[in-house]
Design a protein around this motif. Structure first.
Motif, PDB file in Angstrom:
ATOM      1  N   ARG A  84       0.832  -1.207   0.000  1.00 35.96           N
ATOM      2  CA  ARG A  84       0.000   0.000   0.000  1.00 35.96           C
ATOM      3  C   ARG A  84       0.864   1.253   0.000  1.00 35.96           C
ATOM      4  NH1 ARG A  84      -3.318  -3.026   3.060  1.00 35.96           N
ATOM      5  NH2 ARG A  84      -2.577  -2.272   5.070  1.00 35.96           N
ATOM      6  N   ASN A  87       2.258   1.676  -3.494  1.00 35.00           N
ATOM      7  CA  ASN A  87       1.227   2.155  -4.429  1.00 35.00           C
ATOM      8  C   ASN A  87       0.882   3.603  -4.161  1.00 35.00           C
ATOM      9  OD1 ASN A  87       1.108  -0.289  -5.736  1.00 35.00           O
ATOM     10  ND2 ASN A  87      -0.608  -1.050  -4.530  1.00 35.00           N
ATOM     11  N   GLU A 114       3.649   5.776  -5.530  1.00 33.59           N
ATOM     12  CA  GLU A 114       3.639   5.818  -6.989  1.00 33.59           C
ATOM     13  C   GLU A 114       2.508   6.703  -7.514  1.00 33.59           C
ATOM     14  OE1 GLU A 114       3.383   1.792  -8.294  1.00 33.59           O
ATOM     15  OE2 GLU A 114       5.488   1.365  -7.845  1.00 33.59           O
ATOM     16  N   ASP A 115       1.404   6.821  -6.759  1.00 34.94           N
ATOM     17  CA  ASP A 115       0.266   7.638  -7.185  1.00 34.94           C
ATOM     18  C   ASP A 115       0.562   9.113  -7.062  1.00 34.94           C
ATOM     19  OD1 ASP A 115      -1.128   5.350  -7.723  1.00 34.94           O
ATOM     20  OD2 ASP A 115      -2.276   5.373  -5.845  1.00 34.94           O
TER      21      ASP A 115
END
Length: 163
Positions: free
Chosen positions: A155, A158, A161-162
């Motif tokens: 998590r 991610n 990366e967002d």
């Protein structure tokens, strides 16, 4: 993660209580051996072993959560940045696999002991399956902790990366 942490701390606390009860039982057995041997039971040592084993195995999840397992962390400590994070994830995966194998093997041992009707040698005739059950329970708690670690890491990756 808070629920897992709370359950892990609870399991560690119960393990500590079981260890304390084992200590009290051993003290009773030692004092009784010298001052009142007629009050001794034939099951004191067996129950002590059960209490200690369950106490130790229940603490595995919390030890994993706090990263306090005995380990050779020299390499991890000397790595920096992404390599350190990668090695930690790799070690969590290995820890999860190892724990999962022991959950599976432990359940097989418990089932085999139940099939045989194996009991202790004392007057309690306590089913040994309850003794063996400490392995899969302790390892299952540890598996959950490793899954949470890995899920949190995924998590976090991610999320980074967002942005």
């Amino acid at each position: 993660m808070k629920i897992i942490a709370s359950l892990s701390r609870l399991a560690e606390f119960v393990g500590g209580v079981l260890g304390f009860l084992a200590l009290l039982l051993v003290c009773y057995e030692v004092v009784g051996r010298y001052f009142a041997p007629q009050l001794l039971t034939d099951w004191g040592a067996e129950v002590t072993v059960y209490l200690v084993i369950w106490g130790v195995f229940l603490s595995f999840g919390e030890l994993a959560r706090k990263n306090e397992h005995v380990s050779a962390d020299f390499l991890v400590a000397n790595l920096k940045g992404a390599w350190q994070a990668r090695l930690e994830v790799f070690l969590w995966i290995i820890g999860f696999i190892y724990s999962a194998v022991l959950v599976f093997a432990g359940w097989k041992v418990v089932g085999f002991a139940l099939m045989l009707g194996e009991t202790g040698d004392t007057s309690l005739h306590f089913p040994k399956a309850y003794y063996y059950l400490a392995l899969p329970v302790g390892m299952a708690i540890q598996c959950v902790v490793y899954m949470v670690f890995l899920g949190n890491r995924l998590r976090a990756k991610n999320t980074s990366e967002d942005t």
